[in-house]
Design a protein around this motif. Structure first.
Motif, mmCIF file in Angstrom:
data_model
loop_
_atom_site.group_PDB
_atom_site.id
_atom_site.type_symbol
_atom_site.label_atom_id
_atom_site.label_comp_id
_atom_site.label_asym_id
_atom_site.label_seq_id
_atom_site.Cartn_x
_atom_site.Cartn_y
_atom_site.Cartn_z
ATOM 1 N N VAL A 1 7.841 -0.859 -12.079
ATOM 2 C CA VAL A 1 7.147 -1.970 -11.818
ATOM 3 C C VAL A 1 5.670 -2.004 -12.654
ATOM 4 C CG1 VAL A 1 5.848 -3.637 -10.272
ATOM 5 C CG2 VAL A 1 8.268 -2.594 -9.859
ATOM 6 N N ALA A 2 5.107 -0.841 -12.348
ATOM 7 C CA ALA A 2 3.884 -0.656 -12.888
ATOM 8 C C ALA A 2 3.447 0.942 -12.573
ATOM 9 C CB ALA A 2 2.907 -1.741 -12.425
ATOM 10 N N SER A 3 2.616 1.426 -13.423
ATOM 11 C CA SER A 3 2.022 2.825 -13.406
ATOM 12 C C SER A 3 0.564 2.718 -13.667
ATOM 13 C CB SER A 3 2.870 3.719 -14.105
ATOM 14 O OG SER A 3 2.448 3.326 -15.715
ATOM 15 N N ILE A 4 0.195 3.757 -13.053
ATOM 16 C CA ILE A 4 -1.453 3.877 -13.295
ATOM 17 C C ILE A 4 -1.870 5.375 -13.402
ATOM 18 C CG2 ILE A 4 -1.627 3.881 -10.638
ATOM 19 C CD1 ILE A 4 -4.425 2.161 -11.230
ATOM 20 N N LEU A 5 -2.689 5.709 -14.102
ATOM 21 C CA LEU A 5 -3.161 7.177 -14.360
ATOM 22 C C LEU A 5 -4.203 7.453 -13.230
ATOM 23 C CD1 LEU A 5 -3.205 7.428 -18.232
ATOM 24 C CD2 LEU A 5 -1.318 7.909 -16.844
ATOM 25 N N GLY A 6 -4.645 8.701 -13.245
ATOM 26 C CA GLY A 6 -5.673 9.230 -12.339
ATOM 27 C C GLY A 6 -7.038 8.430 -12.479
ATOM 28 N N ASP A 7 -7.210 8.083 -13.519
ATOM 29 C CA ASP A 7 -8.755 7.530 -13.463
ATOM 30 C C ASP A 7 -8.815 6.025 -12.948
ATOM 31 O OD1 ASP A 7 -8.331 6.376 -17.091
ATOM 32 O OD2 ASP A 7 -7.061 5.937 -15.459
ATOM 33 N N GLY A 8 -7.674 5.571 -12.486
ATOM 34 C CA GLY A 8 -7.853 4.075 -11.847
ATOM 35 C C GLY A 8 -7.812 3.040 -12.805
ATOM 36 N N VAL A 9 -7.925 3.366 -14.049
ATOM 37 C CA VAL A 9 -8.120 2.362 -15.183
ATOM 38 C C VAL A 9 -6.912 2.172 -15.747
ATOM 39 C CG1 VAL A 9 -9.605 1.539 -17.142
ATOM 40 C CG2 VAL A 9 -10.592 2.858 -15.002
ATOM 41 N N MET B 1 -2.802 3.853 -3.034
ATOM 42 C CA MET B 1 -2.513 3.184 -4.104
ATOM 43 C C MET B 1 -1.866 1.933 -3.777
ATOM 44 S SD MET B 1 0.610 3.746 -7.297
ATOM 45 C CE MET B 1 1.707 3.658 -6.253
ATOM 46 N N TYR B 2 -2.261 0.753 -4.491
ATOM 47 C CA TYR B 2 -1.942 -0.542 -3.992
ATOM 48 C C TYR B 2 -1.028 -1.322 -4.963
ATOM 49 C CZ TYR B 2 -5.834 0.452 -0.762
ATOM 50 O OH TYR B 2 -6.545 0.789 -0.238
ATOM 51 N N LEU B 3 -0.400 -2.542 -4.800
ATOM 52 C CA LEU B 3 0.331 -3.324 -5.472
ATOM 53 C C LEU B 3 -0.002 -4.830 -5.198
ATOM 54 C CD1 LEU B 3 2.038 -3.555 -8.415
ATOM 55 C CD2 LEU B 3 3.884 -3.635 -6.778
ATOM 56 N N GLN B 4 -0.783 -5.451 -5.739
ATOM 57 C CA GLN B 4 -0.933 -6.884 -5.599
ATOM 58 C C GLN B 4 -0.120 -7.803 -6.292
ATOM 59 O OE1 GLN B 4 -3.534 -8.118 -3.216
ATOM 60 N NE2 GLN B 4 -2.276 -9.838 -3.542
ATOM 61 N N VAL C 1 6.605 -8.694 -14.588
ATOM 62 C CA VAL C 1 5.484 -8.689 -13.688
ATOM 63 C C VAL C 1 4.106 -8.707 -14.162
ATOM 64 C CG1 VAL C 1 7.001 -7.522 -12.146
ATOM 65 C CG2 VAL C 1 5.087 -6.261 -13.379
ATOM 66 N N LYS C 2 4.026 -8.579 -15.558
ATOM 67 C CA LYS C 2 2.691 -8.757 -16.029
ATOM 68 C C LYS C 2 1.960 -9.958 -15.825
ATOM 69 C CE LYS C 2 2.778 -6.261 -20.122
ATOM 70 N NZ LYS C 2 3.089 -5.674 -21.204
ATOM 71 N N HIS C 3 0.873 -9.887 -15.636
ATOM 72 C CA HIS C 3 -0.018 -11.015 -15.423
ATOM 73 C C HIS C 3 -0.035 -11.699 -13.870
ATOM 74 C CE1 HIS C 3 -1.208 -10.876 -19.478
ATOM 75 N NE2 HIS C 3 -0.142 -11.153 -19.837
ATOM 76 N N ARG C 4 1.069 -11.073 -13.095
ATOM 77 C CA ARG C 4 1.214 -11.555 -11.673
ATOM 78 C C ARG C 4 0.913 -10.528 -10.753
ATOM 79 N NH1 ARG C 4 6.125 -12.892 -9.929
ATOM 80 N NH2 ARG C 4 7.343 -11.359 -11.250
ATOM 81 N N PHE C 5 1.178 -9.216 -11.193
ATOM 82 C CA PHE C 5 1.052 -7.948 -10.121
ATOM 83 C C PHE C 5 -0.131 -7.099 -10.703
ATOM 84 C CE2 PHE C 5 5.685 -7.435 -8.859
ATOM 85 C CZ PHE C 5 5.623 -8.742 -8.301
ATOM 86 N N THR C 6 -0.942 -6.672 -9.845
ATOM 87 C CA THR C 6 -1.977 -5.667 -10.038
ATOM 88 C C THR C 6 -1.750 -4.427 -9.498
ATOM 89 O OG1 THR C 6 -3.411 -7.588 -10.640
ATOM 90 C CG2 THR C 6 -4.367 -5.611 -10.585
ATOM 91 N N ILE C 7 -1.863 -3.294 -10.192
ATOM 92 C CA ILE C 7 -1.644 -1.965 -9.612
ATOM 93 C C ILE C 7 -3.173 -1.423 -9.407
ATOM 94 C CG2 ILE C 7 -1.319 -0.628 -11.985
ATOM 95 C CD1 ILE C 7 0.421 1.274 -10.209
ATOM 96 N N SER C 8 -3.515 -0.828 -8.463
ATOM 97 C CA SER C 8 -4.883 -0.099 -8.312
ATOM 98 C C SER C 8 -4.685 1.111 -7.632
ATOM 99 C CB SER C 8 -5.795 -1.154 -7.809
ATOM 100 O OG SER C 8 -5.531 -1.389 -6.497
ATOM 101 N N ARG C 9 -5.575 1.810 -7.506
ATOM 102 C CA ARG C 9 -5.764 2.987 -6.386
ATOM 103 C C ARG C 9 -7.102 3.219 -5.942
ATOM 104 N NH1 ARG C 9 -3.328 7.792 -9.951
ATOM 105 N NH2 ARG C 9 -3.865 9.125 -8.311
ATOM 106 N N ASP C 10 -7.178 3.970 -4.693
ATOM 107 C CA ASP C 10 -8.632 4.303 -4.236
ATOM 108 C C ASP C 10 -8.298 5.691 -4.205
ATOM 109 O OD1 ASP C 10 -10.550 4.883 -2.608
ATOM 110 O OD2 ASP C 10 -10.689 3.077 -1.643
ATOM 111 N N ASN C 11 -9.016 6.524 -5.025
ATOM 112 C CA ASN C 11 -8.747 7.958 -5.009
ATOM 113 C C ASN C 11 -9.355 8.698 -3.741
ATOM 114 O OD1 ASN C 11 -7.132 8.327 -7.222
ATOM 115 N ND2 ASN C 11 -8.878 8.339 -8.679
ATOM 116 N N SER D 1 0.822 -1.261 0.169
ATOM 117 C CA SER D 1 -0.030 -0.017 -0.039
ATOM 118 C C SER D 1 0.895 1.289 0.138
ATOM 119 C CB SER D 1 -0.930 0.063 1.293
ATOM 120 O OG SER D 1 -1.517 -1.049 1.087
ATOM 121 N N CYS D 2 0.343 2.378 -0.438
ATOM 122 C CA CYS D 2 0.915 3.648 -0.698
ATOM 123 C C CYS D 2 0.089 4.590 -0.243
ATOM 124 C CB CYS D 2 1.752 3.837 -2.106
ATOM 125 S SG CYS D 2 2.472 5.514 -2.193
#
Length: 122
Positions: free
Chosen positions: A48-56, A79-82, A64-74, A21-22
């Motif tokens: 590792v991964a990046s995510i835009l403000g839309d969270g999508v 921000m999270y990294l699973q 790490v593709k297909h193993r890690f998932t980046i997400s954010r709760d605005n 978590s961040c």
């Protein structure tokens, strides 16, 4: 002043999962691009991964593709990294960062957390 604080690192075994978590503070009214980077001993810091403000819209390093998932709760400014199917090559200090472009380059991210250690034993 924007501050980022990572949490969730630790020692796990190969094949295990972990979620980082961040938490972001000091920022208002914007949803800037964010990213996770990592740095292993003796190696350069890498995306590792990046995510835009839309969270999508997200981008991943091939390793790490297909193993890690980046997400954010605005609303929570978090921000999270699973991470799943972890292996020894994933051992590194993981940093969250906030930037302006969502690129893969360290120099495009002016704000950084202090890092959290992830160690994967084989």
């Amino acid at each position: 002043q924007v501050q980022l604080v990572e949490s969730g690192g630790g020692l796990v075994q190969a094949g295990d999962s972990l979620r980082l978590s961040c938490a972001v503070s000091g920022r208002t009214f914007t949803r800037p691009p964010m990213a996770w980077f990592r740095q292993a001993p003796g190696k350069e810091r890498e995306i590792v991964a990046s995510i835009l403000g839309d969270g999508v819209s997200a981008d991943y390093a091939d390793s790490v593709k297909h193993r890690f998932t980046i997400s954010r709760d605005n609303p929570k400014n978090t921000m999270y990294l699973q991470m799943t199917s972890l292996n020894a090559e994933d051992t590194a200090v993981y940093y969250c960062a906030e930037g302006t472009t969502g690129s893969r380059f360290v120099h495009d991210y002016p704000y950084w957390g202090q890092g959290t250690q992830v160690t994967v034993s084989s």
